[in-house]
Scaffold this active site. Structure first.
Site, mmCIF file in Angstrom:
data_model
loop_
_atom_site.group_PDB
_atom_site.id
_atom_site.type_symbol
_atom_site.label_atom_id
_atom_site.label_comp_id
_atom_site.label_asym_id
_atom_site.label_seq_id
_atom_site.Cartn_x
_atom_site.Cartn_y
_atom_site.Cartn_z
ATOM 1 N N ARG A 12 9.663 -7.803 -1.329
ATOM 2 C CA ARG A 12 10.847 -7.376 -0.575
ATOM 3 C C ARG A 12 12.020 -8.330 -0.859
ATOM 4 O O ARG A 12 12.945 -7.989 -1.580
ATOM 5 C CB ARG A 12 10.524 -7.315 0.937
ATOM 6 C CG ARG A 12 11.493 -6.464 1.743
ATOM 7 C CD ARG A 12 12.786 -7.149 2.078
ATOM 8 N NE ARG A 12 12.610 -8.375 2.871
ATOM 9 C CZ ARG A 12 13.582 -9.232 3.105
ATOM 10 N NH1 ARG A 12 14.789 -9.036 2.616
ATOM 11 N NH2 ARG A 12 13.356 -10.331 3.801
ATOM 12 N N ASP A 13 11.946 -9.539 -0.344
ATOM 13 C CA ASP A 13 13.077 -10.465 -0.433
ATOM 14 C C ASP A 13 13.384 -10.812 -1.892
ATOM 15 O O ASP A 13 14.555 -10.888 -2.294
ATOM 16 C CB ASP A 13 12.751 -11.744 0.354
ATOM 17 C CG ASP A 13 13.972 -12.439 0.896
ATOM 18 O OD1 ASP A 13 15.074 -12.159 0.409
ATOM 19 O OD2 ASP A 13 13.834 -13.276 1.803
ATOM 20 N N HIS A 202 10.897 -18.519 7.966
ATOM 21 C CA HIS A 202 11.279 -17.844 6.717
ATOM 22 C C HIS A 202 12.312 -18.746 6.049
ATOM 23 O O HIS A 202 13.458 -18.828 6.487
ATOM 24 C CB HIS A 202 11.863 -16.465 7.064
ATOM 25 C CG HIS A 202 12.375 -15.707 5.880
ATOM 26 N ND1 HIS A 202 11.665 -14.696 5.287
ATOM 27 C CD2 HIS A 202 13.533 -15.806 5.180
ATOM 28 C CE1 HIS A 202 12.363 -14.195 4.278
ATOM 29 N NE2 HIS A 202 13.507 -14.858 4.188
ATOM 30 N N HIS A 204 14.300 -20.539 2.628
ATOM 31 C CA HIS A 204 14.739 -20.400 1.238
ATOM 32 C C HIS A 204 14.842 -21.781 0.606
ATOM 33 O O HIS A 204 15.030 -22.778 1.293
ATOM 34 C CB HIS A 204 16.063 -19.633 1.168
ATOM 35 C CG HIS A 204 15.869 -18.143 1.274
ATOM 36 N ND1 HIS A 204 16.170 -17.269 0.261
ATOM 37 C CD2 HIS A 204 15.358 -17.386 2.275
ATOM 38 C CE1 HIS A 204 15.881 -16.037 0.632
ATOM 39 N NE2 HIS A 204 15.386 -16.066 1.857
ATOM 40 N N CYS A 235 19.473 -16.680 -5.668
ATOM 41 C CA CYS A 235 20.421 -16.647 -4.566
ATOM 42 C C CYS A 235 21.767 -16.206 -5.122
ATOM 43 O O CYS A 235 22.302 -16.860 -6.018
ATOM 44 C CB CYS A 235 20.538 -18.028 -3.930
ATOM 45 S SG CYS A 235 21.847 -18.118 -2.712
ATOM 46 N N ASN A 244 13.267 -17.616 -2.129
ATOM 47 C CA ASN A 244 12.439 -18.121 -1.027
ATOM 48 C C ASN A 244 11.675 -19.369 -1.449
ATOM 49 O O ASN A 244 11.529 -19.652 -2.640
ATOM 50 C CB ASN A 244 11.392 -17.069 -0.630
ATOM 51 C CG ASN A 244 12.028 -15.820 -0.072
ATOM 52 O OD1 ASN A 244 12.311 -14.898 -0.808
ATOM 53 N ND2 ASN A 244 12.258 -15.798 1.215
HETATM 54 ZN ZN LIG Z 1 15.050 -14.299 2.973
#
Ligand SMILES: [Zn+2]
Length: 301
Positions: A12-13, A202, A204, A235, A244
């Site tokens: 997902r991310d 969560h 990064h 990013c 992440n």
């Molecule tokens: Zn994230």
């Protein structure tokens, strides 16, 4: 029994922020390999409009596939009631709702104030969802690229509001602004308000502090972590930076500390190979898979 629970959010991310698209079949192969490595929770996609994020267009199909993997909790992200309904139809076991603590980020991203977004999640939670877990994730909880500083009181207030109707709450360092002292302080403040409902971190790795921040959260009692294989996704605000916190390095950190993750590192490295084959143009990161495991290293499993 694992002593920490790692949710792989790369599908997902990572893929949502990647520059290239991963074909549906490749996603399935990668998710299978992640499950085979011992990941018991995988965030497989996001129910956002496919026109906005083409990488997530096959999420319903991926959720259905991931449900066939024994013992895997299938997580999906939803930004609103429509997304939540699609997640329920697809059969997600857990749905995560991001609520930005940054007023500026929230207003420009979802055209709602953080308070309005909390109410949107409240409406979703009121919608029948038998057996499906709801997570409220406070995003940009440690800083924001638009607003800069995000007041800690705002984070505590939003987390407390979400805890009223969500099964669990996560704090997210969406843009990698956090430092370990801040992580300890904010997690402690939120925990004193909502107790055990505060579940996941969560984080990064934009500025290389992902592991240091994870350790700080662990020392504050956090036992649920989101991470992404290979720090996939990068990013958009920091060219050359990973996304992440990197699953391979996070698992190695915990295992080498004697903390059981339930994840097999050799099988995790094999899954990394499958990821690379599935999206070869995309940069991936990680120290442990490149350096290899230290001589004499033993897993907790
Ligand atoms: Zn994230």
């Amino acid at each position: 029994m694992p002593q920490v629970h790692i949710c792989e959010v790369g599908p997902r991310d990572g893929l949502q922020n990647a520059k290239h698209l991963m074909p549906t079949e490749a996603k399935k192969g990668w998710i299978s390999a992640l499950a085979a490595a011992g990941l018991r929770e995988i965030e497989v996609g996001s129910f956002v409009p496919p026109k906005l994020i083409p990488a997530m267009a096959d999420t319903a199909q991926i959720v259905a596939f991931a449900r066939s993997l024994p013992g895997v909790k299938v997580v999906a992200l939803a930004p609103n009631l429509k997304g939540f309904q699609r997640a329920l139809e697809a059969g997600a076991h857990k749905v995560t709702f991001p609520v930005s603590a940054s007023r500026l980020h929230s207003e420009s991203n979802v055209r709602m104030t953080p308070e309005e977004m909390v109410e949107e999640v409240r409406r979703c939670a009121a919608h029948p969802h038998p057996g499906v877990e709801i997570e409220g994730a406070v995003s940009t909880a440690f800083g924001c690229t638009m607003q800069g500083t995000v007041p800690e009181d705002d984070v505590v207030r939003i987390a407390a509001a979400l805890a009223e109707f969500c099964d669990c709450v996560a704090l997210a360092d969406t843009v990698g602004y956090a430092n370990p002292a801040q992580i300890r302080r904010v997690f402690r403040k939120v925990k004193s308000e909502i107790g055990e409902k505060l579940e996941a971190a969560h984080l990064h790795n934009t500025r290389g502090l992902g592991l240091a921040n994870a350790l700080a959260a662990y020392e504050e009692g956090v036992r649920h972590f989101d991470s992404s294989m290979g720090g996939l996704g990068g990013c958009p605000f920091a060219p050359g930076a990973s996304g992440n916190v990197i699953t391979e390095d996070l698992v190695f950190m915990f295992e080498s500390m004697g903390v059981d993750t339930g994840i097999d590192l050799q099988k995790l490295f094999a899954a990394r190979g499958i990821l690379v084959n599935g999206i070869p143009e995309e940069p991936i990161y990680g120290h442990t898979p490149v350096a290899g495991l230290p001589k004499g290293f033993r897993q907790q499993v």
